[in-house]
Design a protein around this motif. Structure first.
Motif, PDB file in Angstrom:
ATOM      1  N   GLU A 651       0.753  -1.169  -0.063  1.00 14.98           N
ATOM      2  CA  GLU A 651      -0.018  -0.058  -0.019  1.00 14.98           C
ATOM      3  C   GLU A 651       0.838   1.332  -0.150  1.00 14.98           C
ATOM      4  O   GLU A 651       1.749   1.229   0.975  1.00 14.98           O
ATOM      5  CB  GLU A 651      -0.888   0.097   1.346  1.00 14.98           C
ATOM      6  N   PRO A 652       0.766   2.048  -0.958  1.00 11.74           N
ATOM      7  CA  PRO A 652       1.547   3.458  -1.016  1.00 11.74           C
ATOM      8  C   PRO A 652       1.059   4.319   0.002  1.00 11.74           C
ATOM      9  O   PRO A 652      -0.025   4.314   0.703  1.00 11.74           O
ATOM     10  CB  PRO A 652       1.284   3.781  -2.275  1.00 11.74           C
ATOM     11  N   TYR A 656      -2.954   7.377  -5.164  1.00 15.17           N
ATOM     12  CA  TYR A 656      -2.596   7.466  -6.768  1.00 15.17           C
ATOM     13  C   TYR A 656      -3.229   8.713  -7.587  1.00 15.17           C
ATOM     14  O   TYR A 656      -4.360   9.051  -7.121  1.00 15.17           O
ATOM     15  CB  TYR A 656      -2.826   6.222  -7.350  1.00 15.17           C
ATOM     16  N   THR A 668       3.186  -2.068  -6.485  1.00 17.07           N
ATOM     17  CA  THR A 668       4.343  -2.945  -6.063  1.00 17.07           C
ATOM     18  C   THR A 668       3.883  -4.032  -5.429  1.00 17.07           C
ATOM     19  O   THR A 668       3.139  -4.059  -4.577  1.00 17.07           O
ATOM     20  CB  THR A 668       5.439  -2.005  -5.114  1.00 17.07           C
ATOM     21  N   GLN A 706       7.631  -3.946  -9.552  1.00 11.54           N
ATOM     22  CA  GLN A 706       6.507  -2.817  -9.871  1.00 11.54           C
ATOM     23  C   GLN A 706       5.849  -3.373 -11.011  1.00 11.54           C
ATOM     24  O   GLN A 706       6.639  -3.634 -12.203  1.00 11.54           O
ATOM     25  CB  GLN A 706       7.370  -1.538 -10.014  1.00 11.54           C
ATOM     26  N   LEU A 739      -5.987   0.256  -1.988  1.00 13.25           N
ATOM     27  CA  LEU A 739      -5.122   1.539  -2.667  1.00 13.25           C
ATOM     28  C   LEU A 739      -6.159   2.793  -2.886  1.00 13.25           C
ATOM     29  O   LEU A 739      -7.461   2.582  -3.398  1.00 13.25           O
ATOM     30  CB  LEU A 739      -5.035   1.113  -4.237  1.00 13.25           C
TER      31      LEU A 739
END
Length: 862
Positions: A651-652, A656, A668, A706, A739
């Motif tokens: 999880e970024p 996004y 990723t 990625q 996400l």
């Protein structure tokens, strides 16, 4: 003493005690604590030795136990012979487990008659026999035993002599022995408060008192071929790991057990001292070793970690050096004789097979042999399997045969023998898919080594006195005394009277796999075996040679039989069900591994330890402990779930941001396994986002990759989508990741709304232009002062026709009419002619037309 004399159960008379004082002092020695000595106070209270013992050898509480506990630590001699001592001595510790002081303590050693039948021997082992044939006088114990206090006891009794002052042995055989302690609690009446029973084998009688010589014993039967299985096992404590992770144990009890003073350490030391390589005892002994135990020891010597009881990060273990020394000692002992491999982790083969895990059962057999041979660097007897309890059903025997199990060690109770029950032999088995034969072990000896299966209740014949206990089945120096007595009984009994000739084969002593024995108990057994060999009563027989030879030609085959009581002792089905589901999870995870990737570990190196680790929750160590078995299975399942969760979408930290409707998404995928995996990445359907199919992705071991995902945004704003990683079989690995996506692009609906609004605006503008062009006259307005009166005033100017133009502004003549341009939106900055404005004079008649405006009159300044 009057109070004692009035009790029927304890007929002690003062006169008798005084008359026999000299005799008792000569043949009876007692060492205790004097009244008021510090050792008899509560300050010296100690917990039960069983409280610190590792599972599964820890003894549970006995509901029938009295306020006293007698722990015997020494008995000499273990076997009575004519060349041995003429007295019997025991020592131990007496503990007050209650909360009331106890005084008037007395103790004695008593015995029963020689046991004549196997049934009588089994009754004695169960605590149902009678040990009151000879009951010497009680010996007083000086002092009062305080609550939680302890005192040492030691008693010596002549083996022969008068019945009231000795054991009065008059014949050989095996006798039941009872150490009896009576006392008076402060709030009760005199009763038996503690008792310990055991078997006393008598091969020959020592000299009696005075001039009486030894009794001539009958000649012994022919020497019996004898083999002994010697299990070396412990409770599985290792947590399954993958390459790259440190060795992890559930606790550090193995470090204490493998020390020279621990159970496993003293067990190997007893083998090295009393059954060294090349000795007669070692020739009769076959080590049965758990491969998981020796593999754990080999990993411990390189360093390991231990889980903390309350959770938290693991801590370093303390037994690396001890484990290495113990393993070297075991390897040295193993190289001197027969060695067989138990199933890996001493797995319950029948429970696995009945639970649909037959392949896992066969794998524990194959892997166990290979691992044991590699770690000990010693030959392991091939093709032999010893199932738990020495019993197996038909399906389990088929799985054993598939694992190169041509020979099986079975209890004589594990085959259908008909009316006559043999206790030894080598017989073919019928009903299997592959040819197999069984070497029969003696169930009576197994029963004597295991100890009682259940606690006995109060003995009604003694007025409700506390039940006697036995050291058999516990970790103690006297834990093998009943086994020694049963072995002597079997040897002295000879062949079965009136029965058919037993198939050729040695008498095989097979203790339970999880044998509660330590160094002192093992040393006593090995010493007795050596003594019996020296007296010519048994002949050492190498078990590996028997297994290699097989049954004699013409031996009638027997069918295997699985006793009902054995089914009730299996690992609980609830634990097996958890193991079966965990195996499915491991197989599904291994399907994602990429073989021959050239990077990281191989699939077998990564998932082989996990598969073998599934045998630990179904180990024989958990028999009789269903809750612990389920807990071990659940822990193994949680471990596999953690490994599956290590393959996931990360999880970024921020959302996004998508500026266009077809902007790609970069996600990723992390792989926490030491092997390359090929997985399917899936973004779950979500309102506002459409994703193109993602091809399978390979992620390197312990790495990340990625992935560029083609996506189409159908709405603007911020929303959440879920991304998941699945195996090639379609099963979910780690939990779906959330996400966050922020879109600034116009979606389809927004574009349509904007286009529709623009088209509507054009239509309205065109409509307005057309209406003006078709229906409104042109205006020729001028901006400026009016040349005539306001409309409707008396001085209103009369419009002039084109033929009679009026005067223009400032005398410039008539104003031409404005031309019609058709522009509905004229430029406001374009120069225009001002319209004349009609004004009225403040005084007098209106000005003549055509003369122009007149300046106001000048007003003279004052």
């Amino acid at each position: 003493m009057k109070r004692i004399a009035t009790l029927v159960a304890i007929p002690v008379r003062v006169a008798t005690a005084l008359a026999l004082t000299g005799l008792i002092l000569a043949g009876l020695t007692f060492i205790g604590l004097l009244p008021g000595a510090p050792g008899a106070t509560a300050a010296n209270a100690a917990p039960s030795p069983a409280a610190s013992l590792p599972e599964p050898f820890q003894q549970g509480p006995d509901d029938t136990a009295g306020p006293l506990r007698l722990d015997l630590t020494q008995l000499s001699p273990r076997v009575v012979t004519s060349t041995g001592p003429s007295t019997l001595t025991f020592s131990g510790t007496l503990t007050n487990t209650g909360d009331q002081p106890i005084d008037d303590l007395v103790i004695r050693m008593q015995r029963g008659n020689a046991l004549q039948t196997e049934g009588a021997l089994r009754d004695a082992l169960d605590g149902d026999g009678r040990a009151d044939a000879i009951t010497p006088q009680f010996t007083p114990i000086p002092g009062e035993l305080a609550p939680r206090g302890q005192m040492p006891v030691r008693l010596t009794v002549p083996l022969r002599g008068a019945p009231d002052s000795s054991l009065a042995l008059a014949e050989t055989g095996v006798h039941e022995l009872l150490v009896n302690v009576n006392g008076v609690p402060s709030d009760g009446r005199r009763a038996r408060l503690a008792a310990v029973r055991m078997l006393l084998p008598v091969l020959s009688l020592p000299p009696g008192p005075g001039r009486a010589g030894p009794v001539v014993a009958p000649p012994p039967p022919p020497a019996t071929p004898f083999s002994m299985l010697f299990p070396i096992t412990d409770t599985p404590r290792r947590v399954s790991t993958v390459p790259g992770e440190p060795t992890l144990l559930t606790d550090d009890d193995l470090a204490a057990s493998m020390a020279p003073s621990g159970r496993l350490g003293s067990l190997v030391a007893a083998l090295a001292a009393d059954a060294p390589p090349g000795s007669r005892v070692r020739a009769a002994t076959c080590l049965a070793i758990d491969p998981d135990l020796v593999e754990t020891a080999s990993l411990m010597r390189a360093g390991y970690q231990v889980q903390q009881p309350g959770g938290g990060p693991p801590v370093p273990g303390t037994g690396a050096a001890v484990a290495g020394q113990w393993l070297d000692s075991l390897a040295a002992v193993a190289k001197g004789g027969c060695v067989i491999a138990l199933p890996y982790a001493d797995a319950d083969l029948v429970a696995l097979t009945r639970g649909g895990l037959g392949q896992l059962a066969a794998q524990t057999i194959r892997d166990g042999r290979q691992i044991l041979s590699d770690v000990l660097d010693a030959p392991v007897t091939p093709g032999v399997t010893w199932p738990v309890g020495g019993v197996a059903d038909d399906a389990t025997l088929d799985e054993i045969a598939s694992a190169d199990g041509r020979s099986v060690l079975l209890s004589a109770d594990g085959v259908d023998q008909g009316r006559v029950q043999r206790h030894s032999g080598v017989v073919p088995l019928v009903g299997g898919r592959l040819p197999q034969f069984a070497v029969l072990t003696d169930p009576l000896l197994t029963r004597a080594a295991a100890g009682p299966s259940a606690a006995s209740g109060p003995d009604p014949s003694t007025g409700g006195a506390v039940a006697s206990s036995t050291p058999a089945g516990t970790v103690g120096a006297l834990s093998t005394q009943d086994l020694i007595g049963a072995l002597v009984f079997r040897i002295e009994a000879g062949p079965i009277a009136g029965g058919p000739t037993a198939p050729a084969g040695p008498l095989v002593l097979a203790p339970p796999h999880q044998w509660a024995v330590e160094g002192n108990g093992a040393a006593a057994l090995l010493t007795t075996v050596n003594q019996l060999i020296g007296e010519g009563r048994i002949v050492p027989t190498a078990l590996d040679g028997v297994l290699a030879a097989g049954p004699s030609a013409g031996t009638a085959p027997l069918a295997p039989a699985y006793p009902l009581r054995s089914g009730g002792q299996e690992t609980p089905t609830s634990a097996v069900d958890i193991v079966r589901k965990t195996e499915q999870e491991i197989e599904d995870l291994s399907s994602a591994a990429v073989p021959d990737s050239g990077v990281g570990a191989t699939p077998e190196e990564a998932f082989g330890p996990l598969r073998r680790g599934l045998a630990r929750p179904v180990s024989a160590a958990w028999r009789g402990r269903p809750a612990e078995a389920v807990a071990a299975a659940s822990a193994a399942a949680a471990r596999v779930a953690d490994l599956r969760a290590s393959v996931r979408v990360l999880e970024p930290p921020s959302p996004y941001s998508l500026g266009t409707s077809d902007a790609p998404i970069l996600i990723t995928v992390a792989n926490g396994l030491p092997v390359t995996v090929e997985v399917n990445v899936q973004i779950l359907p979500s309102a506002g986002l459409r994703v193109a199919p993602i091809p399978p992705q390979q992620v390197p071991p312990l790495g990340r990759r990625q992935i560029r995902v083609s996506a189409e945004v159908t709405r603007s704003g911020q929303f959440i989508v879920q991304a998941a990683v699945r195996t090639p079989n379609g099963e979910l690995l780690g939990p779906p990741s959330r996400l966050r996506v922020r879109s600034t692009a116009y979606g389809t609906i927004t574009v349509w709304l904007t286009a529709s609004a623009g088209a509507l605006l054009v239509v309205l503008a065109v409509r307005r232009v057309l209406r003006r062009v078709r229906g409104e006259p042109a205006r020729t307005a001028q901006v400026g002062p009016a040349t005539g009166p306001l409309p409707g005033s008396p001085d209103q100017a009369v419009p002039l026709s084109p033929e009679h133009p009026g005067p223009g502004p400032a005398g410039h003549g008539p104003v031409p009419p404005a031309a019609k341009t058709g522009d509905p939106f004229p430029d406001p900055l374009q120069p225009t002619d001002r319209l004349p404005v009609a004004r009225r004079r403040p005084d007098g008649p209106p000005r003549p037309p055509g003369r122009g405006p007149q300046p106001p009159p000048r007003v003279p300044s004052p």
